[in-house]
Design a protein around this motif. Structure first.
Motif, PDB file in Angstrom:
ATOM      1  N   ALA A  69       0.831  -1.203   0.000  1.00 42.09           N
ATOM      2  CA  ALA A  69       0.000   0.000   0.000  1.00 42.09           C
ATOM      3  C   ALA A  69       0.866   1.252   0.000  1.00 42.09           C
ATOM      4  O   ALA A  69       1.720   1.418   0.858  1.00 42.09           O
ATOM      5  CB  ALA A  69      -0.915   0.000   1.223  1.00 42.09           C
ATOM      6  N   LYS A  70       0.652   2.111  -0.974  1.00 44.01           N
ATOM      7  CA  LYS A  70       1.323   3.403  -1.020  1.00 44.01           C
ATOM      8  C   LYS A  70       0.274   4.465  -1.302  1.00 44.01           C
ATOM      9  O   LYS A  70      -0.296   4.513  -2.386  1.00 44.01           O
ATOM     10  CB  LYS A  70       2.404   3.419  -2.100  1.00 44.01           C
ATOM     11  CG  LYS A  70       3.595   2.518  -1.814  1.00 44.01           C
ATOM     12  CD  LYS A  70       4.656   2.639  -2.901  1.00 44.01           C
ATOM     13  CE  LYS A  70       5.854   1.750  -2.602  1.00 44.01           C
ATOM     14  NZ  LYS A  70       6.888   1.856  -3.655  1.00 44.01           N
ATOM     15  N   ARG A  71       0.022   5.286  -0.318  1.00 48.47           N
ATOM     16  CA  ARG A  71      -1.004   6.312  -0.474  1.00 48.47           C
ATOM     17  C   ARG A  71      -0.382   7.550  -1.105  1.00 48.47           C
ATOM     18  O   ARG A  71       0.054   8.452  -0.402  1.00 48.47           O
ATOM     19  CB  ARG A  71      -1.633   6.619   0.881  1.00 48.47           C
ATOM     20  CG  ARG A  71      -2.367   5.439   1.490  1.00 48.47           C
ATOM     21  CD  ARG A  71      -2.778   5.735   2.928  1.00 48.47           C
ATOM     22  NE  ARG A  71      -3.551   4.657   3.485  1.00 48.47           N
ATOM     23  CZ  ARG A  71      -3.045   3.553   4.045  1.00 48.47           C
ATOM     24  NH1 ARG A  71      -1.732   3.397   4.083  1.00 48.47           N
ATOM     25  NH2 ARG A  71      -3.824   2.626   4.538  1.00 48.47           N
ATOM     26  N   GLY A  90       2.028  12.188  -2.815  1.00 53.51           N
ATOM     27  CA  GLY A  90       3.230  11.390  -2.639  1.00 53.51           C
ATOM     28  C   GLY A  90       4.505  12.160  -2.870  1.00 53.51           C
ATOM     29  O   GLY A  90       5.524  11.911  -2.202  1.00 53.51           O
ATOM     30  N   SER A  91       4.479  13.112  -3.811  1.00 58.06           N
ATOM     31  CA  SER A  91       5.704  13.867  -4.118  1.00 58.06           C
ATOM     32  C   SER A  91       6.104  14.765  -2.956  1.00 58.06           C
ATOM     33  O   SER A  91       7.272  14.800  -2.547  1.00 58.06           O
ATOM     34  CB  SER A  91       5.493  14.704  -5.385  1.00 58.06           C
ATOM     35  OG  SER A  91       5.178  13.881  -6.491  1.00 58.06           O
ATOM     36  N   CYS A  99      -3.034  16.687  -9.942  1.00 62.82           N
ATOM     37  CA  CYS A  99      -2.364  16.078 -11.094  1.00 62.82           C
ATOM     38  C   CYS A  99      -3.345  15.677 -12.190  1.00 62.82           C
ATOM     39  O   CYS A  99      -2.917  15.379 -13.306  1.00 62.82           O
ATOM     40  CB  CYS A  99      -1.519  14.881 -10.663  1.00 62.82           C
ATOM     41  SG  CYS A  99      -2.426  13.549  -9.878  1.00 62.82           S
ATOM     42  N   LYS A 100      -4.639  15.680 -11.910  1.00 57.90           N
ATOM     43  CA  LYS A 100      -5.623  15.365 -12.948  1.00 57.90           C
ATOM     44  C   LYS A 100      -6.985  15.890 -12.515  1.00 57.90           C
ATOM     45  O   LYS A 100      -7.299  15.925 -11.318  1.00 57.90           O
ATOM     46  CB  LYS A 100      -5.708  13.860 -13.201  1.00 57.90           C
ATOM     47  CG  LYS A 100      -6.579  13.500 -14.416  1.00 57.90           C
ATOM     48  CD  LYS A 100      -6.530  12.020 -14.714  1.00 57.90           C
ATOM     49  CE  LYS A 100      -7.334  11.668 -15.944  1.00 57.90           C
ATOM     50  NZ  LYS A 100      -6.824  12.308 -17.178  1.00 57.90           N
ATOM     51  N   MET A 101      -7.792  16.283 -13.510  1.00 57.17           N
ATOM     52  CA  MET A 101      -9.155  16.751 -13.242  1.00 57.17           C
ATOM     53  C   MET A 101     -10.081  16.175 -14.304  1.00 57.17           C
ATOM     54  O   MET A 101      -9.783  16.226 -15.495  1.00 57.17           O
ATOM     55  CB  MET A 101      -9.201  18.277 -13.257  1.00 57.17           C
ATOM     56  CG  MET A 101     -10.588  18.857 -13.007  1.00 57.17           C
ATOM     57  SD  MET A 101     -10.561  20.658 -12.850  1.00 57.17           S
ATOM     58  CE  MET A 101      -9.976  21.145 -14.482  1.00 57.17           C
ATOM     59  N   ILE A 102     -11.189  15.620 -13.877  1.00 57.89           N
ATOM     60  CA  ILE A 102     -12.215  15.113 -14.787  1.00 57.89           C
ATOM     61  C   ILE A 102     -13.417  16.035 -14.684  1.00 57.89           C
ATOM     62  O   ILE A 102     -13.969  16.231 -13.590  1.00 57.89           O
ATOM     63  CB  ILE A 102     -12.601  13.666 -14.439  1.00 57.89           C
ATOM     64  CG1 ILE A 102     -11.380  12.756 -14.584  1.00 57.89           C
ATOM     65  CG2 ILE A 102     -13.745  13.175 -15.329  1.00 57.89           C
ATOM     66  CD1 ILE A 102     -11.613  11.340 -14.112  1.00 57.89           C
TER      67      ILE A 102
END
Length: 432
Positions: A69-71, A90-91, A99-102
């Protein structure tokens, strides 16, 4: 590990402040000079989204292939605009970025869904997001799916012929091949505010739905009572357990659902009912408990809910002594509780969202439920801003105590008071 930061969804919708919603990063390290303060704000690029719930972009319990698991990605579905934001935590965990938009039009056209609520990762890594309505705001349950790697919108999860009338929350147990989902409200009606005339009109959901996880098919439905509004769904954390709980907001009931002796069939039973209070000075003569959230400790020993009982503590609400609401008859209390003041700040509004530390000793609480209803029932909270509180938990005897040394005051935000809702920990939390 002990939680050192929390991510809190904050909205300006219904506050008369024309600012975008934001994700707040709160310092929870007691050794830090910024303990209990917002150390970073990630504003959304749009107005009036109503950031509501938040979910992780990778499954945190059950995995295919034994992945670790990496959140690193937080999924933010919007309850009103129907947008979906993917946030990289994470960064830089203390300075997240989008980092993204829908966009809503993609959700509308590809899925014929809207009013998005709870997001959780599936065992295969894809992201499942529940919804309350269709693009027009009519009641329509079900789920939309995001690709777990690219976060592209893949489409609907369930078969079109099996869409529930409303939806809100869900949880699954992969080892039992089951997903359980709850009901919500009809968005275009409930979005105008709480109205007692909406009772008996089908505005408030009443169903608990049982799905075959691998086939995406609806296998059972349970009617939990007229206008019960079952919302928060929680399985026990033990992945072998065939048992969970659902809290009903309006009826004040908590039901246990469990696998029955019959093969692949599930059953429900009422295990808790918080009685309504006879009141004057309120919108109705009887005030329901309005259970806004439910949480199970990571060791599966304790169940906490809003409002709490029988080991209870008051952190605001409508029945406080000296307030506009007078309790005429009460099966629980002999007198109305005193208003809560923490670090010289009067706490308005009722407790809403919960988050529990992994050791079960710190229960964090925010007090915004839904901005339209907040403005209706707690105008002072909208004016003064939300808070985030910490309750100390006695894990031996189960007692709760408000920590008077901890307060995150969202009334002092740079752009004005805002409303705080969901809480998430990157190191792990009791809702993962």
């Amino acid at each position: 590990p002990r939680e050192e930061v929390a991510y809190v969804t904050c909205t300006y919708r219904s506050t008369c402040i024309e600012q975008p919603d934001f994700l707040a990063t709160v310092d929870l390290n007691p050794r830090s000079p910024h303990y209990g303060q917002v150390i970073h704000r990630l504003p959304m690029p749009n107005l009036k989204d109503e950031l509501h719930c938040a979910g992780w972009g990778l499954p945190c319990g059950c995995f295919e292939g034994g992945a670790v698991a990496k959140r690193t990605k937080l999924i933010l579905p919007c309850a009103v605009s129907s947008r979906i934001y993917v946030v990289d935590v994470g960064s830089q965990c203390r300075a997240p970025r989008i980092c993204k938009m829908i966009e809503p039009v993609d959700v509308f056209w590809k899925c014929n869904k809207g009013y998005l609520t709870v997001a959780r990762a599936l065992p295969n890594g894809d992201i499942l997001i529940a919804n309350m309505g269709d693009p027009a705001g009519n009641g329509k349950g079900g789920f939309v799916v995001l690709d777990g790697e690219t976060f592209e919108l893949k489409g609907n999860w369930e078969n079109e012929c099996e869409v529930p009338p409303t939806g809100y929350d869900f949880w699954y147990q992969a080892r039992h091949n089951v997903l359980v989902s709850s009901a919500g409200v009809v968005p275009k009606v409930a979005g105008r505010g709480f109205n007692p005339d909406d009772f008996k009109k089908g505005v408030f959901g009443r169903r608990l739905n049982v799905w075959n996880l691998s086939c995406h098919s609806l296998t059972q439905c349970f009617d939990l009572g007229e206008d019960s509004l079952p919302q928060s769904v929680r399985f026990l954390h033990n992945p072998d357990a065939a048992e969970g709980y659902v809290a009903c907001a309006l009826s004040g009931a908590v039901f246990r659902f469990y696998k029955s002796c019959e093969a692949n069939n599930w059953a429900v039973e009422e295990v808790i009912r918080i009685p309504p209070k006879d009141v004057s000075g309120w919108i109705m003569p009887k005030m329901p408990a309005l259970i806004a959230d439910l949480i199970i400790s990571p060791d599966d020993r304790f169940l906490a809910r809003v409002p709490p009982r029988p080991l209870q503590v008051f952190v605001g609400g409508s029945i406080l002594r000296g307030g506009p609401v007078t309790v005429c008859r009460d099966e629980e209390l002999k007198c109305q509780p005193e208003p809560l003041v923490v670090k010289c700040k009067r706490v308005y509004g009722g407790p809403s969202k919960l988050q529990l530390s992994l050791d079960g000793k710190r229960l964090y609480v925010t007090n915004s439920f839904y901005s339209t209803w907040d403005r209706q029932f707690y105008p002072s909270m909208v004016k003064e801003g939300s808070v985030m509180l910490q309750l100390d938990v006695d894990t031996d005897k189960g007692g709760l105590t408000v920590n008077k040394n901890f307060l995150v005051d969202f009334g002092k935000e740079p752009h004005g008071p805002c409303l705080a809702h969901e809480i998430r920990f990157p190191c792990g939390d009791a809702k993962s």
